[in-house]
Motif scaffolding. Structure first.
Motif, PDB file in Angstrom:
ATOM      1  N   THR A 194       0.718  -1.309  -0.070  1.00 38.09           N
ATOM      2  CA  THR A 194       0.025   0.061   0.002  1.00 38.09           C
ATOM      3  C   THR A 194       0.755   1.230   0.089  1.00 38.09           C
ATOM      4  N   HIS A 195       2.127   0.951   0.192  1.00 34.04           N
ATOM      5  CA  HIS A 195       2.923   2.139   0.102  1.00 34.04           C
ATOM      6  C   HIS A 195       4.453   1.619  -0.236  1.00 34.04           C
ATOM      7  N   THR A 196       5.515   2.629  -0.483  1.00 35.39           N
ATOM      8  CA  THR A 196       6.892   2.109  -0.858  1.00 35.39           C
ATOM      9  C   THR A 196       7.671   2.014   0.660  1.00 35.39           C
ATOM     10  N   SER A 197       6.898   2.199   1.672  1.00 33.54           N
ATOM     11  CA  SER A 197       7.671   2.013   2.910  1.00 33.54           C
ATOM     12  C   SER A 197       8.197   0.705   3.333  1.00 33.54           C
ATOM     13  N   PRO A 198       7.796  -0.363   2.892  1.00 32.35           N
ATOM     14  CA  PRO A 198       8.234  -1.768   3.291  1.00 32.35           C
ATOM     15  C   PRO A 198       9.859  -1.714   2.667  1.00 32.35           C
ATOM     16  N   VAL A 199      10.172  -1.267   1.779  1.00 33.86           N
ATOM     17  CA  VAL A 199      11.576  -1.036   1.388  1.00 33.86           C
ATOM     18  C   VAL A 199      12.422  -0.321   1.918  1.00 33.86           C
ATOM     19  N   GLN A 200      12.019   0.293   2.938  1.00 36.05           N
ATOM     20  CA  GLN A 200      12.837   0.975   4.089  1.00 36.05           C
ATOM     21  C   GLN A 200      13.364  -0.156   5.014  1.00 36.05           C
ATOM     22  N   ILE A 201      12.639  -1.114   5.305  1.00 36.95           N
ATOM     23  CA  ILE A 201      13.077  -2.324   5.966  1.00 36.95           C
ATOM     24  C   ILE A 201      13.905  -3.212   5.243  1.00 36.95           C
ATOM     25  N   HIS A 220      -0.706  -0.115  -4.413  1.00 37.69           N
ATOM     26  CA  HIS A 220      -2.068  -0.264  -4.817  1.00 37.69           C
ATOM     27  C   HIS A 220      -2.993  -0.082  -3.402  1.00 37.69           C
ATOM     28  N   ARG A 221      -4.139   0.614  -3.458  1.00 38.31           N
ATOM     29  CA  ARG A 221      -5.120   0.612  -2.435  1.00 38.31           C
ATOM     30  C   ARG A 221      -6.556   0.472  -3.190  1.00 38.31           C
ATOM     31  N   ASN A 222      -7.352  -0.156  -2.174  1.00 30.99           N
ATOM     32  CA  ASN A 222      -8.718  -0.352  -2.552  1.00 30.99           C
ATOM     33  C   ASN A 222      -9.546   1.113  -2.572  1.00 30.99           C
ATOM     34  N   HIS A 234       1.491   5.732  -7.501  1.00 30.53           N
ATOM     35  CA  HIS A 234       3.100   5.878  -7.521  1.00 30.53           C
ATOM     36  C   HIS A 234       3.479   6.551  -6.297  1.00 30.53           C
ATOM     37  N   GLN A 235       4.667   5.820  -5.514  1.00 30.93           N
ATOM     38  CA  GLN A 235       5.166   6.688  -4.640  1.00 30.93           C
ATOM     39  C   GLN A 235       6.634   6.937  -4.670  1.00 30.93           C
ATOM     40  N   ILE A 236       7.206   7.935  -3.964  1.00 29.94           N
ATOM     41  CA  ILE A 236       8.531   7.889  -3.757  1.00 29.94           C
ATOM     42  C   ILE A 236       8.846   8.119  -2.370  1.00 29.94           C
ATOM     43  N   GLU A 237       9.643   7.338  -1.789  1.00 32.05           N
ATOM     44  CA  GLU A 237       9.967   6.974  -0.442  1.00 32.05           C
ATOM     45  C   GLU A 237      11.152   7.601  -0.171  1.00 32.05           C
ATOM     46  N   GLY A 238      11.593   8.072   0.918  1.00 33.19           N
ATOM     47  CA  GLY A 238      12.973   8.596   0.991  1.00 33.19           C
ATOM     48  C   GLY A 238      13.237   8.158   2.684  1.00 33.19           C
ATOM     49  N   PRO A 276       2.488   5.309  11.963  1.00 32.37           N
ATOM     50  CA  PRO A 276       3.301   4.220  12.959  1.00 32.37           C
ATOM     51  C   PRO A 276       4.641   4.123  13.044  1.00 32.37           C
ATOM     52  N   PHE A 277       5.095   4.478  11.659  1.00 35.05           N
ATOM     53  CA  PHE A 277       6.538   4.307  11.717  1.00 35.05           C
ATOM     54  C   PHE A 277       7.627   5.439  11.868  1.00 35.05           C
ATOM     55  N   THR A 278       6.939   6.590  12.167  1.00 33.00           N
ATOM     56  CA  THR A 278       7.727   7.924  12.500  1.00 33.00           C
ATOM     57  C   THR A 278       7.289   8.420  13.544  1.00 33.00           C
ATOM     58  N   GLU A 279       7.936   9.120  14.290  1.00 32.59           N
ATOM     59  CA  GLU A 279       8.046   9.808  15.634  1.00 32.59           C
ATOM     60  C   GLU A 279       8.854  10.726  15.960  1.00 32.59           C
ATOM     61  N   LEU A 314       3.475  15.642   1.029  1.00 31.30           N
ATOM     62  CA  LEU A 314       4.080  14.333   1.492  1.00 31.30           C
ATOM     63  C   LEU A 314       3.800  14.144   3.113  1.00 31.30           C
ATOM     64  N   GLY A 315       4.004  12.855   3.374  1.00 30.32           N
ATOM     65  CA  GLY A 315       4.215  12.651   4.840  1.00 30.32           C
ATOM     66  C   GLY A 315       5.538  12.459   5.118  1.00 30.32           C
ATOM     67  N   CYS A 316       5.936  12.537   6.452  1.00 32.25           N
ATOM     68  CA  CYS A 316       7.481  12.283   6.811  1.00 32.25           C
ATOM     69  C   CYS A 316       7.400  12.313   8.373  1.00 32.25           C
ATOM     70  N   PHE A 340      15.283  10.083   9.269  1.00 35.45           N
ATOM     71  CA  PHE A 340      14.291  10.613   8.744  1.00 35.45           C
ATOM     72  C   PHE A 340      13.853   9.867   7.853  1.00 35.45           C
ATOM     73  N   ALA A 341      12.380  10.029   7.504  1.00 34.55           N
ATOM     74  CA  ALA A 341      11.799   9.276   6.388  1.00 34.55           C
ATOM     75  C   ALA A 341      10.719  10.224   5.979  1.00 34.55           C
ATOM     76  N   PHE A 342      10.403   9.928   4.521  1.00 31.04           N
ATOM     77  CA  PHE A 342       9.143  10.723   3.924  1.00 31.04           C
ATOM     78  C   PHE A 342       8.583   9.817   2.723  1.00 31.04           C
ATOM     79  N   GLY A 343       7.433  10.047   2.370  1.00 29.32           N
ATOM     80  CA  GLY A 343       6.829   9.480   1.260  1.00 29.32           C
ATOM     81  C   GLY A 343       5.924  10.581   0.819  1.00 29.32           C
ATOM     82  N   MET A 344       5.882  10.342  -0.855  1.00 30.45           N
ATOM     83  CA  MET A 344       5.139  11.307  -1.570  1.00 30.45           C
ATOM     84  C   MET A 344       4.585  10.653  -2.828  1.00 30.45           C
TER      85      MET A 344
HETATM   86  N1  DAH Z   1       3.724   5.628   3.627  1.00 34.99           N
HETATM   87  C1  DAH Z   1       2.868   6.557   3.902  1.00 34.99           C
HETATM   88  C2  DAH Z   1       1.582   6.452   3.202  1.00 34.99           C
HETATM   89  O1  DAH Z   1       1.651   6.043   1.959  1.00 34.99           O
HETATM   90  C3  DAH Z   1       3.686   7.918   3.584  1.00 34.99           C
HETATM   91  C4  DAH Z   1       4.737   8.165   4.405  1.00 34.99           C
HETATM   92  C5  DAH Z   1       4.658   8.969   5.565  1.00 34.99           C
HETATM   93  C6  DAH Z   1       6.029   7.476   4.180  1.00 34.99           C
HETATM   94  C7  DAH Z   1       5.585   9.200   6.483  1.00 34.99           C
HETATM   95  C8  DAH Z   1       7.173   7.869   5.244  1.00 34.99           C
HETATM   96  C9  DAH Z   1       6.828   8.767   6.307  1.00 34.99           C
HETATM   97  O2  DAH Z   1       8.193   7.393   5.124  1.00 34.99           O
HETATM   98  O3  DAH Z   1       7.685   8.874   7.102  1.00 34.99           O
HETATM   99  O4  DAH Z   1       0.613   6.900   3.584  1.00 34.99           O
END
Ligand code: DAH
Length: 374
Positions: A194-201, A220-222, A234-238, A276-279, A314-316, A340-344
Motif C-alpha cells: 500500500t506504500h513504498t515504506s516496506p522497502v525501508q525495512i 495499490h489501494r482499494n 506511485h510513490q517515492i519514499e526517502g 506508526p513508523f515515524t515519531e 508528503l508525509g514524513c 528521517f523518512a518521507f513518502g510522497m
Molecule cells: N507510507 C505513508 C503512506 O503511504 C507515507 C509516509 C509517511 C512515508 C511518512 C514515510 C513517512 O516514509 O515517514 O501513507
C-alpha cells in the motif's frame, strides 16, 4: 520412374515434337517435387550438368545422332528445348522455399534509394518523468535508488513498520489482500503493498548505516477510481539514517527538494501528523506554485490548493525507534542511530506540475493525451 533421354530412330519434326513433350512433362514433374535448396541443386545438376546431364544427353542422342539433312531443324528444336529447361530450373530457384542463403543475397538486394521506415520511438510517461525528476533531485544530494516487490508480505508492509496486528492504523491503508493466505502465519501473508515504506525495512536488512536512499515504485489501494484516486498509483519514499540525524535535517532536505522541484520561491510548512513508523510525524505542505500562495487566480478561487494557498505534498517524520528494533542486528541500534523518512505521491505531483485535472488520464493509455508530454 525417373526420366531417361531415349535414343531416336525417327528424326522427323513430329517425332521430335513428341519426344520433347515427354521431356518437358518429366521436367515439370521434377521441378514441382523440389522443396528445398539442396533438392533444387540436385535437379539443376541432373538436367544441366555438362557431364551426362539431361541436356548433354539430348545434345548427344538427338542432335549429334541426327542425319545430316535433319540437323538444321533438330538443332533448332534442341536449342528451343534447352532454353525452356534453363528457364524452368531458374524459376524453381526463385521459389522462396528453394532459395538458399546465397541466392537470397542475390534476390533480396538492398535498395538504398528507398525511403527509410520511420518508427516512433515513444516518450517517457509523465508520471515516470516526474518520478525521474524527483529521484534526480535526491541523487544530487547523494541518495541512491532502491526498489522492492509490489506483492509484499504483511511483515514488511505493516508489522516491521510498527503496525501491530489489529492496529487501527492498518485500516487507513485500504489494503488489497491476495486471496487464500489464511493458512499462513500472519506475517507471511501476501498483499499488494500500500506504500513504498516496506522497502525501508528491506534495505536496512541489506545495507548497514549510514544510508540515504530514495525508493520509487508502484503501490495499490482499494480506492474506487475518480479524478483524484486510482487503485494503482506511485510513490517515492526517502530514508536517511546516520548518527545524529535531526528533524532539522529533515526540514532542510525537504525544503531544498521542493525548491528544486517547484521553483526557488516556494515555501514549505510542516504540520503534526501520525504515522506508526515515524515519531514525531508530519505532513508537509508546499506554498501553492499555481497561485503563488494567494489562494486566488485573478478573481477566481485557486482550485489546486482549494484557495488555501498550500498544497499537501508528503508525509514524513523521524524513524520510530520501534522500527529500528526490527533491523537492530544489522547495525540499527536505536540508541546509536537516528533517521528521517518521507513518502510522497508521484502521480499527484505530476497532476500539479502539468496542470492535469484527472488522474485517470495517466492510466488510460490514450496516445493523444500522452503525446502532449513527449
Ligand atoms: N507510507 C505513508 C503512506 O503511504 C507515507 C509516509 C509517511 C512515508 C511518512 C514515510 C513517512 O516514509 O515517514 O501513507
Amino acid at each position: 520412374m525417373a526420366y531417361t533421354v531415349p535414343k531416336l530412330k525417327d528424326f522427323s519434326a513430329a517425332a521430335l515434337e513428341k519426344a520433347a513433350a515427354k521431356l518437358l512433362a518429366a521436367l515439370e514433374q521434377e521441378t514441382a517435387a523440389v522443396s528445398n535448396e539442396s533438392a533444387w541443386k540436385d535437379l539443376r545438376d541432373r538436367w544441366m550438368a555438362r557431364k551426362n546431364g539431361v541436356l548433354t544427353q539430348v545434345n548427344d542422342l538427338w542432335l549429334k545422332a541426327a542425319p545430316k539433312d535433319a540437323k538444321r531443324d533438330v538443332g533448332q528444336q534442341v536449342n528451343e528445348l534447352k532454353k525452356r529447361v534453363e528457364q524452368a530450373i531458374e524459376a524453381a530457384q526463385q521459389d522462396p522455399k528453394n532459395a538458399g542463403s546465397s541466392s537470397r543475397l542475390e534476390t533480396d538486394r538492398l535498395d538504398i534509394t528507398l525511403p527509410g521506415i520511420q518508427r516512433p520511438i515513444g516518450a517517457e510517461h509523465p508520471v515516470v518523468k516526474t518520478m525521474n525528476e524527483i529521484v534526480s533531485v535526491f541523487r544530487n544530494l547523494g541518495y541512491s535508488v532502491q526498489e522492492g516487490p509490489v506483492i509484499e508480505t504483511d511483515y514488511y508492509n505493516f508489522e516491521a513498520l510498527n503496525f501491530p496486528p489489529n492496529h487501527p492504523a492498518r485500516d487507513a491503508q485500504d489494503t488489497l489482500f491476495i486471496a487464500n493466505q489464511e493458512s499462513k502465519p500472519q506475517p507471511e501473508r501476501l498483499l499488494l503493498r500500500t506504500h513504498t515504506s516496506p522497502v525501508q525495512i528491506r534495505t536496512m536488512e541489506k545495507i548497514k548505516p549510514p544510508i540515504r536512499i530514495v525508493i520509487p515504485g508502484k503501490v495499490h489501494r482499494n480506492d474506487p477510481p475518480d479524478a483524484s484516486h486510482s487503485p494503482m498509483f506511485h510513490q517515492i519514499e526517502g530514508l536517511a539514517v546516520d548518527t545524529n540525524i535531526t528533524f532539522g535535517d529533515l526540514k532542510g532536505t525537504l525544503d531544498h527538494a521542493m525548491k528544486a522541484l517547484f521553483g526557488s520561491s516556494v515555501k514549505t510548512h510542516f504540520r503534526p501528523s501520525f504515522f506508526p513508523f515515524t515519531e514525531p510525524s508530519a505532513e508537509m505542505m508546499v506554498s501553492c506554485f499555481i497561485c503563488g500562495g494567494s489562494g486566488k487566480r485573478g478573481s477566481q478561487p485557486c482550485r489546486p490548493c482549494k484557495s488555501t494557498g498550500w498544497i499537501e505534498i508528503l508525509g514524513c517524520g523521524m524513524v520510530d525507534p520501534n522500527v529500528f528494533e526490527f533491523v537492530k542486528d544489522n547495525g540499527y541500534d536505536p540508541r546509536k542511530v537516528s533517521g528521517f523518512a518521507f513518502g510522497m505521491g508521484a502521480d499527484r505531483v505530476a497532476l500539479l506540475k502539468y496542470g492535469v485535472d484527472d488522474i485517470q488520464l495517466f492510466f488510460q493509455g490514450d496516445v493523444r493525451f500522452l503525446r502532449q508530454f513527449a
